[in-house]
Design an enzyme around this catalytic site. Structure first.
Site, short mmCIF file in Angstrom:
data_model
loop_
_atom_site.label_atom_id
_atom_site.label_comp_id
_atom_site.label_asym_id
_atom_site.label_seq_id
_atom_site.Cartn_x
_atom_site.Cartn_y
_atom_site.Cartn_z
N GLU A 108 0.82 -1.21 0.00
CA GLU A 108 0.00 0.00 0.00
C GLU A 108 0.86 1.27 0.00
OE1 GLU A 108 -4.16 1.26 2.08
OE2 GLU A 108 -2.56 0.65 3.43
N ALA B 18 0.58 -2.33 10.74
CA ALA B 18 0.05 -3.57 10.17
C ALA B 18 -0.57 -3.26 8.82
CB ALA B 18 -0.98 -4.20 11.11
N ASN C 146 -4.06 -7.20 4.43
CA ASN C 146 -4.16 -8.14 3.33
C ASN C 146 -5.16 -9.24 3.68
OD1 ASN C 146 -1.69 -6.80 2.34
ND2 ASN C 146 -0.69 -8.00 3.94
N HIS D 32 -8.37 -3.40 14.31
CA HIS D 32 -8.38 -2.41 13.21
C HIS D 32 -8.22 -3.14 11.88
CE1 HIS D 32 -6.83 1.55 11.43
NE2 HIS D 32 -6.50 0.66 10.51
N GLU D 33 -7.23 -4.03 11.80
CA GLU D 33 -7.01 -4.73 10.53
C GLU D 33 -8.16 -5.67 10.21
OE1 GLU D 33 -4.60 -3.58 8.79
OE2 GLU D 33 -3.93 -2.40 10.51
N GLU E 140 -9.94 3.72 6.33
CA GLU E 140 -9.08 3.94 7.50
C GLU E 140 -9.83 4.57 8.68
OE1 GLU E 140 -6.49 2.52 7.89
OE2 GLU E 140 -5.77 2.06 5.87
#
Length: 858
Positions: free
Chosen positions: A134, A273, A276, A306-307, A329
């Site tokens: 990213e 992090a 993916n 969060h991920e 985000e």
């Protein structure tokens, strides 16, 4: 042809022309081991892309950043690589309606954390690979159409050294020496991923039965380097993972769509992090080699969640272009804390959010580069810089207010409709607003204009009028905005009235919620209440604003901040006082005095750690230069006092020990640190583990007590990847002109260091006690940054430009030098100019703070 900085206009044009049906990517990573590093180490990458063109006969380009291309064919027609490949793009002319592109290239392993990163473990010589893309670095690994709205399914296969395991987004199997992975769902290029090497791998599973009887089983995996395996608390990682999956399935009504869920903790990682799908990557510092506080475990849990939120916000539904980066985000930042508080043991997460996360937003929102949450992203360099406090923390703060505005149920129902309506697709702002209007009945366009499409932060100040009998006759909230961003916004806020009880505690006795509109709002509900000692606007942290105080409230905080019993209210007051300090409305020495008097009573460990960071920043940057010596002595004395008084073996003791090391400078303090290292001194309950040893050694190196031999001896005790980073930092921290010259040259004049060692070198170079030693580099900085930006990757360029800005040369001359550079380099890359402009603004703020602090003398 244009370079690697893809523009929004180019992406729009290509998206209108193409639709991608699928990728087949074959990588040969056997070159990762053996051989030498004399030249660029490369691997073979063969990519087949099937795509359609809306205009047969048209031309476009594929993206690829690689040292060389062996062969290119389009629809069976061989193209001359020398004619169509310019180092960043492959020209594709005379497209058919249905197309097949095959690219055979030699791609380079990375040492900057971008693309296919290669790491050699100094402890055992093992090689580890992982990818990080990213916003646009998958093109360093395989040829593609590198933009988020050209989604497609991917089939990957990888040849790897014997004995290695390879992971990707889908489930993999090894057959005849080749790892073959299940085809992915349609996803964007930037969230494809590989991890490969002799990683330590642990498995678990998650199972859920839905109301209709269907069963969901998700294989779970977690991995790290073998050298970290003894420290890896995978049980806690899996616990938080399962709690998160429960929460998101309870609230999103959309089963996790990507099959397995692996989490890889990898070395030399630039980010916290990356989301993916099926293979989330984390920085390995989340595996704790020594004792840490609960704040560290909370931070890790927040990042895990969060991920995980990104699996829906970002991976399942993705923004069209980086303008709407906030669509993933901001939501992930909000949902990370929301889910953590409701589903895990970290129930005080909103305190951390108010005190830590929002401070990042407040800083970013007052820079000259501040931007609306929905930003104007012209190109990829813009996108890289917009992973900032606005997109993450301000966006999350605004979403927290949105939940209060539309209601929790309407918000979550809007999310559910959003996922189902746009699954595997791409969206823009209007797509989200439309579902929220459906579920809430609110006018989202007006809310969006105020909160998402304007920049800046408002200040809210209470104004209290009392009767002769000591009761409130009027309480108003005054709203202000900066001249540069004059927007006054609607705020839903709680106003809390606090007073001291007979037992000495400061507690809330009245609360009212009100909608703040315009410059002055009356809080009628509180009229007639008894006079407060403290009025806290934005109690419970419902909105995004800077809290100000009336004079009586500020006096009450000076007298009894530590007596406030509610930890969130206390955290909000600390945050507001720090904003006053940064805004040159409170002298830095006054803030330091508050920390010295009240931080020892702080119960929330995350808040205490922030207070330490703020106090150190107040001393280093905002205090008058003539008072720094005295201020440093007072902070060291206070830290040592609290270190000795705090409960032995507690996390508070550990936190005070680290702070003491950070501010120690006097001979007696340094002798104590040396004694703790050598075992000749002891503080009851304090275990000096390896990580704490390095924390003690750095100030000893910076003050000339520990020499190169002592640092080498410590590395011999800890000859690991982590130890190497600490060693490099300590070496660069030594107080020598020759050392500084060597550190500068290793970062600025050479690209031999990995990203992690560049970061460590810069951290060691920039010691606050070495202002005289680093002064000669102020002018050199402005001479080299444009060249560095042009020659190095954007990540390393950012590290150098931000890290080496001469912020410690805090003088009018440095400010003028920055202004002169900006005036003379109007044509420099906009992203580079933004970084310099931000650092210049920080310096101007520092000088205003120092002037405020000087004004307290006499």
């Amino acid at each position: 042809m244009p370079g690697e900085n893809l523009s929004r206009d180019e992406a729009r044009e290509r998206a209108a022309l193409l639709s991608v049906e699928g990728y087949e990517v074959s990588l040969d990573l056997r070159s990762a081991v053996g051989g030498t590093d004399a030249g660029p180490r490369t691997f073979r990458s063969v990519t087949t892309i099937r795509f359609r063109s809306a205009e047969p006969g048209a031309a476009t380009f594929a993206d690829l950043i690689a040292p060389s291309v062996t062969a290119v064919s389009l629809n069976g027609r061989d193209l001359d690589p020398g004619a169509v490949f310019d180092g960043t793009r492959i020209l594709l002319e005379d497209l058919a309606e249905d197309n097949e592109l095959v690219v055979d290239a030699q791609c380079a392993y990375s040492r900057t954390g971008e693309g296919m990163h290669r790491f050699v473990d100094p402890e055992d010589g093992e090689v580890y690979l992982y990818t990080q893309y990213e916003p646009a670095d998958s093109r360093r690994v395989f040829a593609n159409f590198e933009q988020p709205d050209l989604k497609a399914p991917f089939r990957f296969e990888v040849r790897a050294p014997e004995g290695w395991v390879v992971w990707s987004n889908g489930v993999g199997e090894l057959a005849d020496g080749v790892w073959k992975f299940a085809e992915t769902k349609p996803i964007s290029t930037y969230i494809t991923a590989f991890v490969a090497g002799p990683y330590h791998y642990v498995t678990d599973s998650y199972e859920r039965v839905f109301e209709d009887g269907t069963r969901l089983e998700i294989p779970l995996g977690a991995m790290c380097r073998k050298g970290l395996a003894r420290h890896f608390d995978s049980d806690d990682v899996f616990l938080v993972t399962k709690q998160g999956l429960d929460f998101f399935h309870d609230n999103f009504d959309y089963p996790y769509p990507f099959g397995k869920y692996d989490q890889a903790f990898v070395p030399e990682y630039n980010l916290g992090a990356m989301e993916n799908p099926g293979l989330v990557t984390f920085r390995e510092e989340f595996i704790f080699r020594g004792r840490v506080t609960q704040a560290s475990y909370e931070r890790r849990a927040n990042v895990i969640l969060h991920e995980m939120a990104h699996m829906w916000f970002g991976d399942l539904v993705t923004m069209v272009w980086w303008d709407d980066l906030w669509l993933k985000e901001s939501f992930a930042d909000f949902m990370g804390t929301f889910s953590m508080v409701e589903a895990t043991r970290f129930t005080n997460g909103w305190i951390t959010f108010a005190n830590n996360r929002k401070s990042w937003a407040y800083r970013a929102d007052q820079l000259p580069s501040t931007h609306p949450i929905t930003a104007d992203i012209r190109d990829l360099e813009d996108a890289k810089l917009n992973f900032d406090g606005i997109t993450y923390a301000k966006g999350a703060s605004v979403l927290k207010q949105l939940v209060a505005y539309v209601g929790r149920d309407a918000f979550l129902e809007g999310a559910r409709r959003y996922f189902k309506r746009h699954a595997y697709g791409n969206t823009q702002l209007g797509d989200l607003l439309s579902v929220l209007e459906e579920t809430s009945g609110r006018d989202m366009a007006t809310w969006s204009r105020s909160w998402l499409q304007t920049a800046g932060v408002n200040s809210l100040t209470p104004q209290v009028i009392l009767s002769a009998e000591g009761r409130v006759t009027e309480l108003a909230i005054l709203q202000e905005a900066a001249e540069s961003h004059p927007e006054l916004r609607p705020h839903r806020v709680a106003v809390g009235l606090y007073r001291r009880s007979p037992d000495g505690a400061v507690e809330r006795y009245a609360r009212a919620e009100v909608d703040v509109e315009g410059p002055r709002t009356i809080v009628g509900e509180l009229v007639g209440t008894e006079a407060p000692d403290l009025v806290l606007v934005n109690d419970d942290d419902l909105t995004y604003c800077k809290i100000r105080f009336d004079e009586g409230s500020l006096a009450a905080l000076r007298d009894g901040l530590g007596d406030i019993t509610d930890p969130l209210a206390r955290a909000l007051c600390w945050s507001a006082l720090w904003n006053l300090t940064r805004d040159a409305l409170m002298p830095a020495r006054d803030f330091i005095d508050l920390v010295l008097r009240f931080a020892g009573r702080e119960t929330d460990i995350g808040v205490l750690q922030m207070l330490h960071a703020w106090a150190n920043s107040a001393l280093t940057h905002y205090a008058a230069p003539g008072w720094r010596g005295e201020g440093g002595r007072l902070l060291a004395e206070g830290a040592l006092r609290e270190l000795r008084l705090t409960e032995p073996g507690s996390q508070h003791q550990l936190t005070w020990a680290r702070f003491f090391a950070a501010v120690a400078s006097g001979e007696a303090d340094l002798q104590l640190l040396q004694g703790l290292l050598e075992g000749t001194a002891k503080i009851d309950g304090l275990e000096v583990d390896q990580e704490l040893r390095w924390a003690f050694l750095e100030p000893l190196a910076a003050h000339g007590v520990a020499d190169e031999g002592a640092i080498a001896a410590e590395l011999a005790r800890d000859d690991t990847a982590s130890g190497k980073r600490h060693q490099v930092r300590c070496l660069a921290a030594r107080p020598s002109a020759a050392v500084k010259a060597q550190a500068w040259a290793s970062v600025v004049e050479s690209d031999s260091l990995s990203n992690a060692l560049v970061e460590a070198t810069i951290a060691g170079f920039a010691q606050s006690s070495h202002r005289e030693l680093t002064a000669p580099y102020a002018s050199k900085y402005f001479e080299v940054i444009e060249r560095v930006w042009g020659e190095r990757s954007i990540q390393i360029g950012m590290d150098v430009v931000k890290g080496l800005f001469p912020s410690l040369q805090d003088s009018r001359e440095t400010l003028e030098a920055a202004d002169a550079w900006l005036a003379a380099h109007g044509a420099a890359a906009p992203a580079l100019r933004r970084l310099v402009l931000e650092a210049r603004d920080d310096l101007a703020r520092v000088l205003r703070g120092q002037a405020c602090d000087v004004g307290t003398v006499g």
